[in-house]
Design a protein around this motif. Structure first.
Motif, PDB file in Angstrom:
ATOM      1  N   ASN A 343       0.827  -1.208   0.000  1.00 31.69           N
ATOM      2  CA  ASN A 343       0.000   0.000   0.000  1.00 31.69           C
ATOM      3  C   ASN A 343       0.859   1.256   0.000  1.00 31.69           C
ATOM      4  O   ASN A 343       0.577   2.230  -0.703  1.00 31.69           O
ATOM      5  N   GLU A 344       1.929   1.240   0.824  1.00 39.84           N
ATOM      6  CA  GLU A 344       2.820   2.400   0.860  1.00 39.84           C
ATOM      7  C   GLU A 344       3.534   2.561  -0.478  1.00 39.84           C
ATOM      8  O   GLU A 344       3.776   3.687  -0.938  1.00 39.84           O
ATOM      9  N   TYR A 345       3.863   1.450  -1.102  1.00 45.55           N
ATOM     10  CA  TYR A 345       4.454   1.513  -2.445  1.00 45.55           C
ATOM     11  C   TYR A 345       3.504   2.235  -3.401  1.00 45.55           C
ATOM     12  O   TYR A 345       3.918   3.117  -4.159  1.00 45.55           O
ATOM     13  N   LEU A 346       2.230   1.860  -3.352  1.00 46.69           N
ATOM     14  CA  LEU A 346       1.242   2.457  -4.257  1.00 46.69           C
ATOM     15  C   LEU A 346       1.095   3.952  -4.030  1.00 46.69           C
ATOM     16  O   LEU A 346       0.961   4.727  -4.980  1.00 46.69           O
ATOM     17  N   HIS A 347       1.112   4.363  -2.770  1.00 41.08           N
ATOM     18  CA  HIS A 347       0.973   5.787  -2.491  1.00 41.08           C
ATOM     19  C   HIS A 347       2.201   6.568  -2.941  1.00 41.08           C
ATOM     20  O   HIS A 347       2.085   7.700  -3.411  1.00 41.08           O
ATOM     21  N   ARG A 348       3.372   5.965  -2.815  1.00 44.51           N
ATOM     22  CA  ARG A 348       4.576   6.650  -3.301  1.00 44.51           C
ATOM     23  C   ARG A 348       4.522   6.849  -4.818  1.00 44.51           C
ATOM     24  O   ARG A 348       4.732   7.960  -5.315  1.00 44.51           O
ATOM     25  N   VAL A 349       4.249   5.782  -5.559  1.00 46.56           N
ATOM     26  CA  VAL A 349       4.248   5.902  -7.013  1.00 46.56           C
ATOM     27  C   VAL A 349       3.070   6.730  -7.502  1.00 46.56           C
ATOM     28  O   VAL A 349       3.076   7.212  -8.642  1.00 46.56           O
ATOM     29  N   GLY A 350       2.072   6.926  -6.636  1.00 47.29           N
ATOM     30  CA  GLY A 350       0.926   7.746  -7.012  1.00 47.29           C
ATOM     31  C   GLY A 350       1.238   9.222  -7.146  1.00 47.29           C
ATOM     32  O   GLY A 350       0.372  10.003  -7.555  1.00 47.29           O
ATOM     33  N   ARG A 351       2.478   9.639  -6.833  1.00 48.32           N
ATOM     34  CA  ARG A 351       2.843  11.044  -7.030  1.00 48.32           C
ATOM     35  C   ARG A 351       3.145  11.357  -8.489  1.00 48.32           C
ATOM     36  O   ARG A 351       3.351  12.522  -8.842  1.00 48.32           O
ATOM     37  N   THR A 352       3.224  10.335  -9.342  1.00 48.65           N
ATOM     38  CA  THR A 352       3.439  10.566 -10.763  1.00 48.65           C
ATOM     39  C   THR A 352       2.284   9.949 -11.549  1.00 48.65           C
ATOM     40  O   THR A 352       1.467   9.217 -10.990  1.00 48.65           O
ATOM     41  N   ALA A 353       2.225  10.249 -12.852  1.00 49.68           N
ATOM     42  CA  ALA A 353       1.155   9.756 -13.730  1.00 49.68           C
ATOM     43  C   ALA A 353      -0.217  10.109 -13.165  1.00 49.68           C
ATOM     44  O   ALA A 353      -1.125   9.289 -13.150  1.00 49.68           O
ATOM     45  N   ARG A 354      -0.351  11.345 -12.701  1.00 48.95           N
ATOM     46  CA  ARG A 354      -1.609  11.805 -12.108  1.00 48.95           C
ATOM     47  C   ARG A 354      -2.448  12.534 -13.163  1.00 48.95           C
ATOM     48  O   ARG A 354      -1.966  13.460 -13.801  1.00 48.95           O
ATOM     49  N   GLY A 355      -3.685  12.101 -13.330  1.00 46.52           N
ATOM     50  CA  GLY A 355      -4.571  12.724 -14.300  1.00 46.52           C
ATOM     51  C   GLY A 355      -4.725  11.879 -15.556  1.00 46.52           C
ATOM     52  O   GLY A 355      -3.956  10.947 -15.814  1.00 46.52           O
ATOM     53  N   GLU A 356      -5.746  12.227 -16.325  1.00 45.36           N
ATOM     54  CA  GLU A 356      -6.060  11.482 -17.531  1.00 45.36           C
ATOM     55  C   GLU A 356      -4.936  11.609 -18.566  1.00 45.36           C
ATOM     56  O   GLU A 356      -4.547  12.708 -18.942  1.00 45.36           O
ATOM     57  N   GLY A 357      -4.416  10.449 -19.022  1.00 44.26           N
ATOM     58  CA  GLY A 357      -3.438  10.425 -20.098  1.00 44.26           C
ATOM     59  C   GLY A 357      -2.045  10.879 -19.730  1.00 44.26           C
ATOM     60  O   GLY A 357      -1.182  10.991 -20.608  1.00 44.26           O
ATOM     61  N   VAL A 358      -1.773  11.138 -18.445  1.00 43.07           N
ATOM     62  CA  VAL A 358      -0.448  11.593 -18.020  1.00 43.07           C
ATOM     63  C   VAL A 358       0.416  10.378 -17.680  1.00 43.07           C
ATOM     64  O   VAL A 358      -0.017   9.480 -16.957  1.00 43.07           O
ATOM     65  N   SER A 359       1.616  10.340 -18.209  1.00 43.23           N
ATOM     66  CA  SER A 359       2.503   9.192 -17.993  1.00 43.23           C
ATOM     67  C   SER A 359       3.567   9.503 -16.948  1.00 43.23           C
ATOM     68  O   SER A 359       3.818  10.661 -16.612  1.00 43.23           O
ATOM     69  N   GLY A 360       4.181   8.454 -16.438  1.00 40.06           N
ATOM     70  CA  GLY A 360       5.240   8.603 -15.455  1.00 40.06           C
ATOM     71  C   GLY A 360       6.002   7.304 -15.304  1.00 40.06           C
ATOM     72  O   GLY A 360       5.625   6.267 -15.873  1.00 40.06           O
ATOM     73  N   LYS A 361       7.076   7.359 -14.528  1.00 38.15           N
ATOM     74  CA  LYS A 361       7.915   6.181 -14.326  1.00 38.15           C
ATOM     75  C   LYS A 361       8.239   6.042 -12.849  1.00 38.15           C
ATOM     76  O   LYS A 361       8.407   7.040 -12.142  1.00 38.15           O
ATOM     77  N   ALA A 362       8.333   4.801 -12.385  1.00 40.59           N
ATOM     78  CA  ALA A 362       8.666   4.524 -10.984  1.00 40.59           C
ATOM     79  C   ALA A 362       9.727   3.434 -10.924  1.00 40.59           C
ATOM     80  O   ALA A 362       9.629   2.421 -11.629  1.00 40.59           O
TER      81      ALA A 362
END
Length: 480
Positions: A343-362
């Protein structure tokens, strides 16, 4: 339980919502939003009708705007005046999340005459009391500070509260706010108030909170994930890197140099580790900022605002920045120290790729002996692939001898390195997932080398004593 059935919510606009005021629609348009996200389209019709609701969605899905629209619309419809006091309460687990929620709320209320305010632990209590006396129709607060004002601040009117919103409910329970929430609800007099709970993850703690918040009520449940659905968005690329202790910092350094023109967040397990790596990296010409719970509130807010506005930069932080914070344009999340659980992993990576169609890397850093953690990730349906930095990166920078020389000859960095090493080992020894993160398997000299130390210094206490203290007496390290 009543669950909303999945259907197509793509393309639904805010102006299609029945009864949404022109003032709110105008503010939403100026904020750059036209169409609703899935959680907004599913929850807002119920929220605007006054239904009790439990909403669950992936981090970055737009939960905050959904409940803020509901709060603003209700105070508008009821034609609330400042003299009526507080009529809507939004509870958030951390000061940072309160600040972010309040910032969005102010923009949303631009054309409304009602008032809003936030109160958090560490804030100016006298100033907060004066503002509550004057009337704050919508109040964003941390539970402890709100309870304090409800019990001790004269002139704080809250008898007409008609909706209570609990954001990041899973984090609320992790931080032990259940008792405070129970007392707050007991002090509220309006029995017909609306209760709203939003969370990014569902666990047993959430079931406990629901029994406190809803009691005999029957909430609508929206956004509950399907069993086979992955808990991260498809635009997020996730990988893990496996390195021995002595290879970790050169790998981190090579990554940061490769992403020097991007926006990067790096997670560490302790405040002292954040401070050490911040000072070290800046000393060797890698500009970065830092953010952790031991900083004064005004410094934390200033750093948060600055990092939010810049287009590229590096932020070193603890898990205090893992929940709820909406920082636009983050390209990469690096988990240098392991998370406490999936769960903590998910919350950390949730700081990127936020919003429709926005990409990110973790990217997740692991030692060879920590690869057992991947079994938990697979069980949680988190798609991770194995990555590897090219050996040329290490050869090109050859940073390890430079770091060791800097740390062992600098009168400022060496004490920081010693403190950071000890705090890291204490944090590792208290990790929840023992089968993957076993402190007894740590090569302490190799770990020391990742802090630029030639050999492991003496620990404050034996590892077994640290583990025993954690288990029997609720040991808490300076993680936040």
């Amino acid at each position: 339980m009543r669950y909303e059935q999945d259907e197509s919510y793509v393309g639904r606009t805010f102006d299609s919502l029945e009864g949404l005021s022109d003032k709110t629609l105008k503010a939403i348009a100026e904020m750059g939003f036209a169409t609703m996200t899935e959680i907004q389209a599913k929850s807002l019709p119920h929220l605007l009708k006054g239904s009790h609701l439990v909403g669950t969605a992936k981090t970055g899905a737009g939960k905050t705007l959904a409940f803020l629209i509901a709060a603003v619309e209700w105070v508008h419809r009821m034609k609330v005046k400042p003299r009526n006091g507080t009529c809507s309460i939004i509870l958030s687990p951390t000061r940072e999340l309160c600040l972010q929620t309040f910032t969005v709320l102010k923009r949303l209320m631009k054309y409304h005459s009602q008032t809003c305010f936030r109160i958090v632990g560490g804030g100016n209590r006298k100033e907060e009391s004066e503002r509550l006396w004057n009337g704050a129709n919508i109040l964003v607060a941390t539970p402890g500070r709100l309870l304090d004002h409800m019990q001790n601040t004269e002139g704080f009117i809250y008898k007409s509260v008609f909706n209570v919103i609990i954001d990041e409910a899973d984090r609320m329970m992790d931080l032990g706010f259940e008792a405070d929430i129970r007392r707050i609800l007991a002090l509220l007099k309006n029995e017909n108030r609306q209760h709203i709970v939003f969370t990014a993850t569902v666990n047993k703690n959430i079931d406990s909170l629901k029994s406190v918040v809803f009691q005999n009520m029957k909430p609508v449940y929206v956004g509950m994930p399907e069993p086979e659905e992955t808990p991260t968005v498809s635009t997020l690329t996730q990988c893990y890197l496996v390195y021995r202790s002595e290879e970790r910092f050169p790998a981190l350094y090579a990554l940061l140099r490769a992403y020097v023109t991007k926006k990067v967040i790096v997670f560490f397990s302790t405040c002292t580790s954040v401070r050490f790596h911040h000072d070290l990296l800046n000393f060797i010409n890698v500009d970065c900022m830092y953010y952790h719970g031991q900083l004064k509130q005004n410094i934390r807010e200033r750093t948060f605002r600055k990092f939010t506005k810049i287009k590229s930069g590096i932020l070193l932080c603890t898990d205090i920045a893992a929940r709820g914070l909406d920082i636009p344009g983050v390209d990469l999340i690096i988990q240098y120290d392991p998370p406490e659980d999936t769960n903590e992993y998910l919350h950390r990576v949730g700081r990127t790729a936020r919003g429709e169609g926005v990409s990110g890397k973790a990217i997740l850093f692991l030692r060879p002996e920590e690869e057992r953690f991947l079994a938990l990730m697979q069980h949680a349906k988190i798609p991770l692939h194995n990555g590897r930095l090219k050996s040329q990166c290490f050869e090109h920078y050859n940073i390890q001898p430079v770091m060791e020389e800097v740390v062992n000859t600098n009168f400022h960095l060496r004490p920081l390195a010693l403190d950071a090493f000890r705090a890291y080992v204490r944090s590792y020894a208290s990790h929840r997932i023992k089968f993957a993160f076993d402190a007894d398997k740590l090569d302490l000299d190799a770990v020391a080398s990742s802090f630029g130390l030639k050999r492991a210094p003496p620990l404050d206490a034996p590892l077994k004593k640290i583990q025993h203290k954690k288990k029997r007496r609720g040991y808490v390290d300076n993680t936040f």
